[in-house]
Design an enzyme around this catalytic site. Structure first.
Site, short mmCIF file in Angstrom:
data_model
loop_
_atom_site.label_atom_id
_atom_site.label_comp_id
_atom_site.label_asym_id
_atom_site.label_seq_id
_atom_site.Cartn_x
_atom_site.Cartn_y
_atom_site.Cartn_z
N ASP A 192 75.49 85.19 -1.94
CA ASP A 192 76.44 86.18 -1.43
C ASP A 192 76.44 87.43 -2.30
OD1 ASP A 192 78.28 87.33 0.27
OD2 ASP A 192 80.01 86.45 -0.73
N HIS A 224 78.60 89.72 1.77
CA HIS A 224 79.46 89.79 2.95
C HIS A 224 80.14 91.15 3.10
CE1 HIS A 224 82.62 88.48 0.00
NE2 HIS A 224 83.38 89.25 0.74
N SER A 263 86.62 92.48 -3.26
CA SER A 263 85.35 91.78 -3.11
C SER A 263 84.18 92.67 -3.54
CB SER A 263 85.16 91.36 -1.66
OG SER A 263 84.06 90.51 -1.52
#
Length: 506
Positions: free
Chosen positions: A164, A134, A242
């Site tokens: 992901d 993402h 992230s």
């Protein structure tokens, strides 16, 4: 009264402390400050704090070893609708991911342009970097900032939506790398460090914490087939972290930081990382093929629990229960049956549904594997050929009665007539009784049963009519738990229902 004292009183009033308490606080402070015998404490000697200083030195060594391999990933994407995690399709992202990708701060908003910041970790000297899918989804331009402050252009090698994860690459040589660790050996309580760029501004930050838990499911998953087994940690993870690494006390990569659970969108003690067991297998395929081919069986699954183990004649609450089998799937061709409990794959123990998901997902399609199965309490060995997941197949999930007038379970059922089947959109191959109503706060509602669901089995017995269902429930006179196989919204799962003994008739 001095300025500092005025400020202190004001703060105490803000906190709504009683005047007497505030006064006592100030008086105590004045008495303490006025005692002539009070002296500043002398610093502790090294021998007295040797354990703490040794821990500090160890963490400093880990940080200095890992930080050179950590990178900042700045992404530019074409439209707001094309960059999940960086402002695009934010309404479609689960809450934990909405807050997790770094802020858009680099330039004033421009039509059709978005900016976002994440993190990554270098895994090879020639420039391969692991991050989250993402982070780079929809990217038209990627800039990677190295620890030595060089800024390099990067290109996407491949992404995998199911995990992901993504691999990007920069054109460089002799880069510092991280060492792979074994996430399967992690235990709650172990020390871990999280690296990244919190809030996009604070590049190359490190936080320390412990492994809070392992094998966590993803509460935000939009696809039940996605492997769970997340590492939960209280090492501070914030928006912008992230894609950054989670490492153990040896400085080995054990996870990739992915999302947080927080009402405010920032660190609240619950961060989650994809375990290296999944990361390594996925990135190796991305580097080699540019994509990942996930293994596929075509089943829905449940965890074995202490509440349902005896229904399957199991001695231990361990394994994955087959709740549904897709027709003409690898599972159906290989002889798996509904109600089978998968306990081993190629000799590897399967503790729960998450273990099964990870093990099968990592298999290359076409692989033949030996499945250890418990069927009606007896061990069976099946040889299955793993298929390939194409994205439009049956989901694997880890998720559960009553005559129309029975209050023990709190629901009303009816025969699954053609009209009821059409109204509830139930496929022809699903048989049982349809749930008409569920009483609030009833055992049925607590088990997750909803109107429109189809109860396929009760205590492993297939159902054909509402009257048969009523008989099965009424035979349960001693109030034991009931095991229901429930079809709901395209997926079947076992639910353990705890009857209400306080009301037998309504």
């Amino acid at each position: 009264m001095s300025v500092s004292t005025n400020e202190l009183v004001a703060r105490l009033k803000t906190l709504a402390l009683p005047a007497a308490v505030a006064g006592a606080f100030l008086l105590g402070a004045a008495l303490f400050a006025g005692r002539g015998t009070v002296r500043a404490a002398s610093p502790m000697d090294d021998d007295s704090v040797s354990a703490l200083t040794s821990l500090d030195h160890a963490m400093e060594a880990v940080a200095s070893r890992v930080t050179p391999a950590v990178v900042n990933v700045a992404v530019t994407a074409k439209s707001q609708n094309e960059l999940p995690g960086a402002g695009g399709q934010m309404q479609d992202l689960p809450p934990g991911l909405k807050q997790f990708f770094g802020p858009m701060f680099q330039q004033p908003p421009q039509p059709q342009i978005e900016h976002g910041v994440g993190s990554g970790i270098i895994i090879s000297p020639d420039g391969y970097i692991v991050t989250n899918g993402h982070v780079v989804d929809g990217a038209t331009d990627i800039k990677v900032t190295l620890n030595d402050r060089r800024i390099l252009n990067a290109k996407v090698v491949g992404t995998d939506k199911l995990t992901d994860l993504a691999v990007i690459k920069v054109d460089a040589k002799d880069l510092p790398t991280v060492v792979w660790g074994d996430s399967t050996k992690l235990q709650p309580g172990q020390t871990v460090l999280a690296f990244g760029s919190p809030f996009g501004y604070f590049q190359f930050s490190v936080t320390r914490g412990i492994v809070s838990a392992v094998n966590r499911r993803n509460p935000y998953s939009d696809d039940a087939r996605k492997p769970g087994n997340y590492i939960q940690t209280d090492a501070a993870i914030n928006p912008g972290n992230s894609g950054g690494p989670l490492v153990n006390a040896h400085g080995e990569l054990v996870g990739i930081n992915t999302f947080i659970i927080s009402n405010g969108g920032s660190f609240a003690g619950a961060g989650f990382a994809i375990p290296s067991q999944i990361v390594r297998a996925t990135t190796e395929q991305l580097i080699k093929h540019g994509k990942v081919e996930h293994g596929y069986l075509g089943i829905s699954i449940n965890d074995v629990t202490p509440a349902n183990a005896h229904f399957f004649s199991l001695q231990d609450a361990r394994g994955a229960i087959v709740a549904q089998i897709t027709p003409d799937s690898p599972a159906s061709r290989g002889g798996l049956c509904t109600g089978d409990v998968i306990s081993e794959i190629n000799g590897q123990k399967i503790e729960n549904g998450g273990d099964l998901q990870v093990a099968v997902s990592e298999m290359t399609p076409g692989t033949k594997a030996s499945f250890g199965v418990i069927r009606d309490g007896k061990p069976v060995t099946l040889e299955l050929t793993v298929g390939q997941f194409h994205g439009n197949t049956e989901e694997a999930s880890n998720e559960g009665d009553d005559s129309p007038k029975s209050g023990k379970l709190g629901l009303a059922v009816a025969d699954l007539t053609p009209e009821a089947r059409q109204q509830a959109n139930v496929p022809d191959h699903v048989h049982g009784v349809v749930v008409q109503n569920v009483r609030p706060a009833s055992p049925a509602e607590e088990a997750g049963i909803q109107p429109g669901d189809v109860i396929v089995e009760v205590n492993r017995k297939p159902l054909q009519s509402a009257s048969q269902f009523a008989n099965e429930v009424h035979e349960n006179r001693d109030g034991k738990d009931l095991l229901m196989l429930v079809w709901s919204k395209g997926n079947a799962s076992y639910r353990t229902v705890h009857p209400n003994q306080g009301n037998q008739n309504g």
